[in-house]
Write an enzyme that holds these catalytic residues in place. Structure first.
Site, PDB file in Angstrom:
ATOM      1  N   LYS A 140      -5.465  -3.105   1.151  1.00 25.48           N
ATOM      2  CA  LYS A 140      -6.450  -2.034   1.362  1.00 25.48           C
ATOM      3  C   LYS A 140      -7.829  -2.658   1.383  1.00 25.48           C
ATOM      4  O   LYS A 140      -8.066  -3.694   0.766  1.00 25.48           O
ATOM      5  CB  LYS A 140      -6.369  -1.010   0.229  1.00 25.48           C
TER       6      LYS A 140
HETATM    7  N1  GLU Z   1      -4.363   4.501   4.943  1.00 24.50           N
HETATM    8  C1  GLU Z   1      -3.040   5.020   5.069  1.00 24.50           C
HETATM    9  C2  GLU Z   1      -2.308   5.010   3.733  1.00 24.50           C
HETATM   10  O1  GLU Z   1      -2.917   5.106   2.702  1.00 24.50           O
HETATM   11  C3  GLU Z   1      -2.273   4.366   6.203  1.00 24.50           C
HETATM   12  C4  GLU Z   1      -2.150   2.871   6.132  1.00 24.50           C
HETATM   13  C5  GLU Z   1      -1.545   2.279   7.393  1.00 24.50           C
HETATM   14  O2  GLU Z   1      -1.236   3.007   8.324  1.00 24.50           O
HETATM   15  O3  GLU Z   1      -1.420   1.045   7.421  1.00 24.50           O
HETATM   16  O4  GLU Z   1      -1.110   4.997   3.682  1.00 24.50           O
END
Ligand code: GLU
Length: 431
Positions: free
Chosen positions: A121
């Site tokens: 993240k």
């Molecule tokens: N930000 C989204 C999550 O928290 C999607 C992450 C992604 O698609 O890689 O799952």
């Protein structure tokens, strides 16, 4: 010689780098699941802290000619399962501690769904509403450039998260492509369809929430068409879940965004709400329902509460007042550990975030696969595969809950931790 102060000692506390309320929340969950599984301490050591964290400070030229100094982050929680995967967000509270917690949850989410990724993240601490489109573009391109050493289609694949979407993914992909000299669609997911995005990614998280709710209703014998639902958040996740649930016949009795909550015990007109927000930007002032505060919707009498906004919304303070049977965590980390204990005591079930909102990353995986294959699937194919994959994950959670005699969060984390620690054991430790 300088004498050592208490501050010096505190700074040297192991794990201090990632310390934050959200990181404590994610490690508290991990520790409880590890204890339940009697996990070999080797894997507690190997999995409880992020493998790689990068902090970048960079300048962005403002439209006024001035310069804004910003801090950005990217955290990769485990490199054991393949490339890392996870979104990047923009917001005033973005921090290393927050990204670390969210990266760990991405690892469990991917492992539970059987996706070949570790978790990551990232984000930039900024106030996006105060930046122009040109400033946001320069910010996104510079952030992408700063991350070049750690990202790539086989290294780390970013995606949308809070305050980022298709537009930012297009800039990110273009910046990476400019640097390597050719178009690399598969370096990010959540792109516009014309740039190698997939049909169905924008709706995937909200739709996934609904598929998981359907499976959950079958399991506990709840008739979804008779159920009342309250949703906190009317963005990419909450609004899609609201309209899908409404289409199925559930009664959506409350929704909110950051400006206001709206409540109608007879059921809200979701299409009218969507038209209102398209015209006015926010829910505030919507004439067709009773107005309440944004967080009040969590306490409206109903069967299913869906926090779909941000983390730490259900706390020890409001958990005693929730009037529902099930909380479905469409946001990441919306329930604090203290609130969770209260809900548990009150017999309120929780469908955990790593399962409930996994539709987003699952369709991101489909997008990445299609980009690699240079072959696009149609919408029905994407939806069908998403539904199947989420139902299978739900089944694994139910089996683990029976096997281990635990709640659904511990079951989901256990499935994921078992999978990752098994892979870690087989890979061994280098050198
Ligand atoms: N930000 C989204 C999550 O928290 C999607 C992450 C992604 O698609 O890689 O799952």
């Amino acid at each position: 010689m300088a004498t050592q102060t208490q501050d010096d000692v505190d700074d040297a506390v192991p794990g201090r780098e990632w310390a934050s309320a959200l990181y404590r929340q994610s490690t508290d969950q991990f520790d409880r699941a590890a204890e339940l599984l009697e996990l070999d301490p080797e894997f507690v050591t190997r999995l409880s802290e992020p493998r790689r964290s990068i902090v970048v400070n960079f300048p962005v030229r403002l439209d006024s000619g001035g310069v804004l100094g910003l801090t950005g982050y990217r955290v990769q929680h485990t490199l054991t399962m393949g490339p890392t995967k996870g979104g990047f967000r923009y917001g005033p509270d973005v921090s290393l501690g927050e990204c670390s917690a969210l990266a760990m949850w991405m690892t469990w989410k991917c492992a539970l769904l059987g996706l070949p990724y570790g978790g990551a993240k990232g984000g930039v601490r900024c106030t996006p509403a105060q930046l122009s489109v040109h400033e946001l573009e320069r910010l996104t391109r510079r952030y992408a450039a700063e991350l070049i050493p750690v990202i790539g289609p086989d290294r780390d694949i970013p995606a949308p998260d809070m305050a980022t979407g298709e537009r930012e993914m297009a800039w990110f992909m273009d910046t990476y492509s400019q640097m390597v000299g050719h178009s690399v669609f598969e370096v990010v997911t959540g792109k516009p369809v014309v740039l190698g995005g997939t049909t169905g990614r924008r709706e995937a998280t909200g739709l996934g929430v609904v598929y998981v709710i359907e499976a959950m209703c079958e399991k506990i014998g709840m008739d979804l068409r008779e159920a009342r639902v309250a949703i906190q958040g009317f963005g990419n996740v909450g609004a899609v879940a609201a309209s899908e649930l409404h289409a199925i016949g559930a009664r959506v009795v409350a929704v909110s965004d950051h400006s206001a909550g709206v409540v109608d015990a007879d059921g809200l007109d979701i299409a009218a709400l969507a038209r209102w927000t398209a015209q006015n930007g926010v829910l505030e002032g919507y004439p067709g329902a009773t107005q309440v505060g944004p967080r009040d919707v969590l306490e409206v009498p109903c069967e299913i509460v869906i926090p779909a906004a941000r983390e730490r919304q259900i706390t020890a303070e409001n958990a005693p007042r929730l009037q529902c049977q099930v909380v479905v965590e469409a946001a990441n980390g919306p329930t604090t550990p203290e609130a969770e204990a209260i809900l548990h005591e009150r017999g309120i079930l929780i469908v955990p975030d790593v399962l409930a909102n996994a539709g987003g990353v699952t369709v991101s995986y489909f997008e990445w696969v299609q980009d690699h294959q240079r072959y696009s699937w149609d919408e029905l194919d994407v939806q069908e595969r998403l539904r199947r994959q989420l139902r299978a994950a739900f089944g694994r959670v139910i089996d683990a809950a029976d096997r281990l005699g635990c709640d659904w969060r511990m079951a989901a984390l256990s499935v994921a931790i078992e999978r990752v620690s098994q892979a870690a054991r087989m890979r061994g430790i280098y050198p």
